[in-house]
Design an enzyme around this catalytic site. Structure first.
Site, PDB file in Angstrom:
ATOM      1  N   ARG A  22      49.859  40.994  34.678  1.00 47.39           N
ATOM      2  CA  ARG A  22      49.900  40.068  35.811  1.00 47.39           C
ATOM      3  C   ARG A  22      51.298  39.936  36.420  1.00 47.39           C
ATOM      4  NH1 ARG A  22      45.469  36.448  36.435  1.00 47.39           N
ATOM      5  NH2 ARG A  22      43.652  37.562  35.767  1.00 47.39           N
ATOM      6  N   ARG A  26      51.048  35.573  41.430  1.00 49.47           N
ATOM      7  CA  ARG A  26      51.529  34.321  41.999  1.00 49.47           C
ATOM      8  C   ARG A  26      52.910  33.866  41.541  1.00 49.47           C
ATOM      9  NH1 ARG A  26      45.994  31.195  41.004  1.00 49.47           N
ATOM     10  NH2 ARG A  26      46.139  32.628  39.274  1.00 49.47           N
ATOM     11  N   ARG A  35      49.869  37.162  50.623  1.00 54.19           N
ATOM     12  CA  ARG A  35      48.463  36.832  50.411  1.00 54.19           C
ATOM     13  C   ARG A  35      47.913  35.752  51.342  1.00 54.19           C
ATOM     14  NH1 ARG A  35      45.458  36.538  46.230  1.00 54.19           N
ATOM     15  NH2 ARG A  35      44.175  35.574  47.810  1.00 54.19           N
ATOM     16  N   ASP A  71      41.408  44.048  40.527  1.00 51.89           N
ATOM     17  CA  ASP A  71      40.813  43.069  39.619  1.00 51.89           C
ATOM     18  C   ASP A  71      39.696  43.736  38.834  1.00 51.89           C
ATOM     19  OD1 ASP A  71      41.030  39.957  39.143  1.00 51.89           O
ATOM     20  OD2 ASP A  71      38.939  40.532  38.908  1.00 51.89           O
ATOM     21  N   TYR A 148      31.509  37.247  32.290  1.00 51.55           N
ATOM     22  CA  TYR A 148      31.468  36.649  33.635  1.00 51.55           C
ATOM     23  C   TYR A 148      30.105  36.835  34.284  1.00 51.55           C
ATOM     24  CZ  TYR A 148      36.558  36.023  33.768  1.00 51.55           C
ATOM     25  OH  TYR A 148      37.827  35.613  33.524  1.00 51.55           O
TER      26      TYR A 148
END
Ligand code: CP3
Length: 337
Positions: A22, A26, A35, A71, A148
């Protein structure tokens, strides 16, 4: 050969190779700026944007590898499955896959039909700019994707996915086998466009018992990597109780270790035939630099006994991380501090 590839092959390195799961995300103001106004999965499927975001942390931190900005649910989106990423929450599926009929319907999609044009284009832009620095391609492992997909969104203990293994083992195997081929196809697209390492993320494997991991998961993860023709890293969180199984019987070149287990103890379990990746505690990124520095030096020292060691976190970079802490870790690993 780059230090990252040398470490994966068990060869001596000049400097400890380091990258961060990652790292593209962010924690970087330049990422947040790019973004604005674009949904996560749309950003992943816009080649110029995905390529630029992939390159940002390499320029800023001088890490030893780029990890492709994408992703784990992207190959499902490309296969036509309705999925979005909700900010602050994670992947959400419009139609959870819960019954034998649901499984039959989704597994009728042929992974070979998945359109990888946008992914391949982004990877080509990235690798042209990276030169000798390797690009790590990745995919989700079947269990983490199933966690998920069956739940329909994020969950704590992944109860529905673990239940299906026992309530309807045939459907489970069909679904996990299909997810393994979906992820494999995603890895192949990245490989064919220029990625030189792949990582399989089984982030939620730690919710499984060792017996369930062995009986219902390992073969599907193995199939996702088997014969891919590139060095591979197999990562999970909370996998201490079955860490040896994460080697996938030699199918993984390196095993990712989370922050819970001291690296030397993990190496003793894993043995001399596999490299390790890890395992800085992400919580320590919030600590003053001298505290973090002592921790990183300890991780590097404990990693010395491995066949090869890639320095990384025990899980992803938290969004609130001060990016300067990451740059300092890279400089320390490279002997510049
Ligand atoms: O820098 C990198 O590591 C490359 C990019 C990457 C992303 N997701 C970008 C992303 C990688 C390798 C992933 C894999 C991924 N996605 C995993 C496995 C890794 C892990 O952390 O365990 C998982 C479980 C997912 C599913 C997912 N996608 C989650 C849980 C989230 C976070 C949701 C949130 O807002 O907190 C995402 C979204 C996501 N994937 C973001 C990024 C940069 C944040 C999206 C944003 O900027 O709004």
């Amino acid at each position: 050969m780059s230090d990252l590839l040398r470490a994966l092959a068990g060869e001596s390195v000049e400097r400890t190779p380091v990258w961060f799961m990652r790292q593209a995300g962010r924690s970087l103001p330049e990422y947040r700026e790019l973004r604005v106004g674009t949904r996560m999965l749309d950003a992943c499927l816009t080649p110029d944007l995905a390529a630029e975001i992939t390159l940002q942390p390499v320029r800023r931190h001088g890490v030893d590898a780029a990890v492709f900005f994408s992703d784990i649910v992207i190959p499902l989106r490309l296969a036509g499955v309705e999925v979005e990423i909700e900010p602050g929450r994670g992947p959400v599926f419009a139609n959870p896959v819960r019954t034998a009929d649901d499984v039959a319907r989704i597994t009728a999609i042929d992974p070979a039909d998945l359109d990888g044009t946008a992914i391949a284009e982004a990877v080509r832009i990235v690798t042209a700019e990276l030169g000798e620095t390797p690009l790590i391609g990745f995919a989700g492992a079947p269990f983490t994707l199933a966690a998920y997909l069956i739940e329909g969104g994020p969950s704590k203990e992944h109860l529905r996915a673990r239940a299906m293994m026992h309530a309807d083992p045939e459907s489970w195997d069909r679904l996990a086998g299909w997810l393994s081929r979906i992820s494999r196809r995603f890895l192949e697209i990245q490989r064919d466009a220029g990625a030189s390492v792949v990582q399989l993320f089984d982030s939620w494997a730690g919710s499984l018992s060792p017996a369930d991991y062995r009986a219902h998961i390992a073969q599907h993860s193995h199939a996702a990597l088997d014969g891919i023709g590139l060095p591979s890293i197999h990562f999970g969180v909370g996998t201490g109780p079955f860490l040896g199984d994460m080697r996938l019987d030699g199918g993984a070149s390196a095993v990712g270790v989370d922050w819970r287990m001291p690296l030397d103890e993990a190496i003793a379990v894993l043995g001399p035939d596999v490299a390790v990746q890890g395992n800085i505690d992400p919580a320590l990124l919030q600590a003053p630099w001298p505290v973090l520095e002592a921790h990183v030096r300890d991780v590097i020292a404990r990693g010395r006994g491995a066949k090869g060691h890639i320095l990384n976190l025990g899980h992803g970079v938290p969004p609130e991380t001060d990016p300067d802490q990451l740059t300092r870790i890279v400089r320390l690993a490279h002997g510049e501090l």
